[in-house]
Design a protein around this motif. Sequence first.
Motif, PDB file in Angstrom:
ATOM      1  N   GLU A   6      35.788  86.944  49.574  1.00  0.00           N
ATOM      2  CA  GLU A   6      35.667  85.962  48.505  1.00  0.00           C
ATOM      3  C   GLU A   6      36.605  84.791  48.771  1.00  0.00           C
ATOM      4  O   GLU A   6      37.553  84.905  49.525  1.00  0.00           O
ATOM      5  CB  GLU A   6      36.026  86.605  47.159  1.00  0.00           C
ATOM      6  N   VAL A  10      39.147  82.065  43.975  1.00  0.00           N
ATOM      7  CA  VAL A  10      37.981  81.983  43.093  1.00  0.00           C
ATOM      8  C   VAL A  10      37.524  83.373  42.667  1.00  0.00           C
ATOM      9  O   VAL A  10      37.387  84.267  43.486  1.00  0.00           O
ATOM     10  CB  VAL A  10      36.809  81.255  43.791  1.00  0.00           C
ATOM     11  N   CYS A  11      37.294  83.525  41.385  1.00  0.00           N
ATOM     12  CA  CYS A  11      36.759  84.760  40.829  1.00  0.00           C
ATOM     13  C   CYS A  11      35.667  84.319  39.847  1.00  0.00           C
ATOM     14  O   CYS A  11      35.960  83.986  38.708  1.00  0.00           O
ATOM     15  CB  CYS A  11      37.882  85.515  40.127  1.00  0.00           C
ATOM     16  N   LYS A  12      34.415  84.247  40.298  1.00  0.00           N
ATOM     17  CA  LYS A  12      33.338  83.702  39.476  1.00  0.00           C
ATOM     18  C   LYS A  12      32.557  84.809  38.777  1.00  0.00           C
ATOM     19  O   LYS A  12      32.033  85.710  39.421  1.00  0.00           O
ATOM     20  CB  LYS A  12      32.388  82.867  40.329  1.00  0.00           C
ATOM     21  N   LYS A  14      29.396  86.280  36.783  1.00  0.00           N
ATOM     22  CA  LYS A  14      27.946  86.089  36.689  1.00  0.00           C
ATOM     23  C   LYS A  14      27.464  86.405  35.283  1.00  0.00           C
ATOM     24  O   LYS A  14      26.372  86.054  34.896  1.00  0.00           O
ATOM     25  CB  LYS A  14      27.216  87.001  37.681  1.00  0.00           C
ATOM     26  N   TYR A  47      36.167  81.628  36.968  1.00  0.00           N
ATOM     27  CA  TYR A  47      35.143  80.636  36.641  1.00  0.00           C
ATOM     28  C   TYR A  47      34.037  81.282  35.832  1.00  0.00           C
ATOM     29  O   TYR A  47      33.638  82.418  36.094  1.00  0.00           O
ATOM     30  CB  TYR A  47      34.549  80.038  37.926  1.00  0.00           C
ATOM     31  N   ASN A  51      30.119  77.638  36.504  1.00  0.00           N
ATOM     32  CA  ASN A  51      31.079  77.102  37.478  1.00  0.00           C
ATOM     33  C   ASN A  51      32.237  76.330  36.846  1.00  0.00           C
ATOM     34  O   ASN A  51      32.901  75.542  37.505  1.00  0.00           O
ATOM     35  CB  ASN A  51      30.392  76.218  38.527  1.00  0.00           C
ATOM     36  N   ALA A  53      35.979  76.207  35.412  1.00  0.00           N
ATOM     37  CA  ALA A  53      37.242  76.943  35.491  1.00  0.00           C
ATOM     38  C   ALA A  53      37.730  77.248  34.083  1.00  0.00           C
ATOM     39  O   ALA A  53      37.768  76.355  33.234  1.00  0.00           O
ATOM     40  CB  ALA A  53      38.285  76.125  36.247  1.00  0.00           C
ATOM     41  N   THR A  93      37.707  72.576  37.990  1.00  0.00           N
ATOM     42  CA  THR A  93      36.252  72.611  38.078  1.00  0.00           C
ATOM     43  C   THR A  93      35.765  71.584  39.090  1.00  0.00           C
ATOM     44  O   THR A  93      34.900  71.888  39.926  1.00  0.00           O
ATOM     45  CB  THR A  93      35.618  72.364  36.693  1.00  0.00           C
ATOM     46  N   PHE A 101      31.264  75.279  45.292  1.00  0.00           N
ATOM     47  CA  PHE A 101      30.009  75.404  44.587  1.00  0.00           C
ATOM     48  C   PHE A 101      29.010  74.301  44.893  1.00  0.00           C
ATOM     49  O   PHE A 101      27.812  74.503  44.740  1.00  0.00           O
ATOM     50  CB  PHE A 101      30.244  75.465  43.071  1.00  0.00           C
TER      51      PHE A 101
END
Length: 106
Positions: A6, A10-12, A14, A47, A51, A53, A93, A101
């Motif tokens: 990863e 970043v830890c996005k 879903k 995030y 997308n 933050a 962001t 992104f």
Amino acid sequence: MGFQTEFNSVCKFKSEQELYELLEYGRGKMVKKQFRVFPTGQKVIAYAPDNRAVAIVRIVASIAEINFQGEEVTEVEMELIRKLTDEESRVQTALAHEMFFGEQQA
């Protein structure tokens, strides 16, 4: 079969529900498809699915496994350090869009 790394910061999420639980209770978990490596013990930016933050979190655990359906998944447990201010969110962001992104992968 292999591990994907990863982004370092970043830890996005879903799922809006997973993000809500983190922000509401101070701890949370998200499940990602495939085997992935998350930096356990490190602080990262979280995030939202759109997308944006939203917070600084610490990765507490990262567990890669094959679930009962035979799918490779990684569960990531984290704790909330703090929510970002509006200005911090706007800057992070924009940077993430430029760095991660916004790019189209081939």
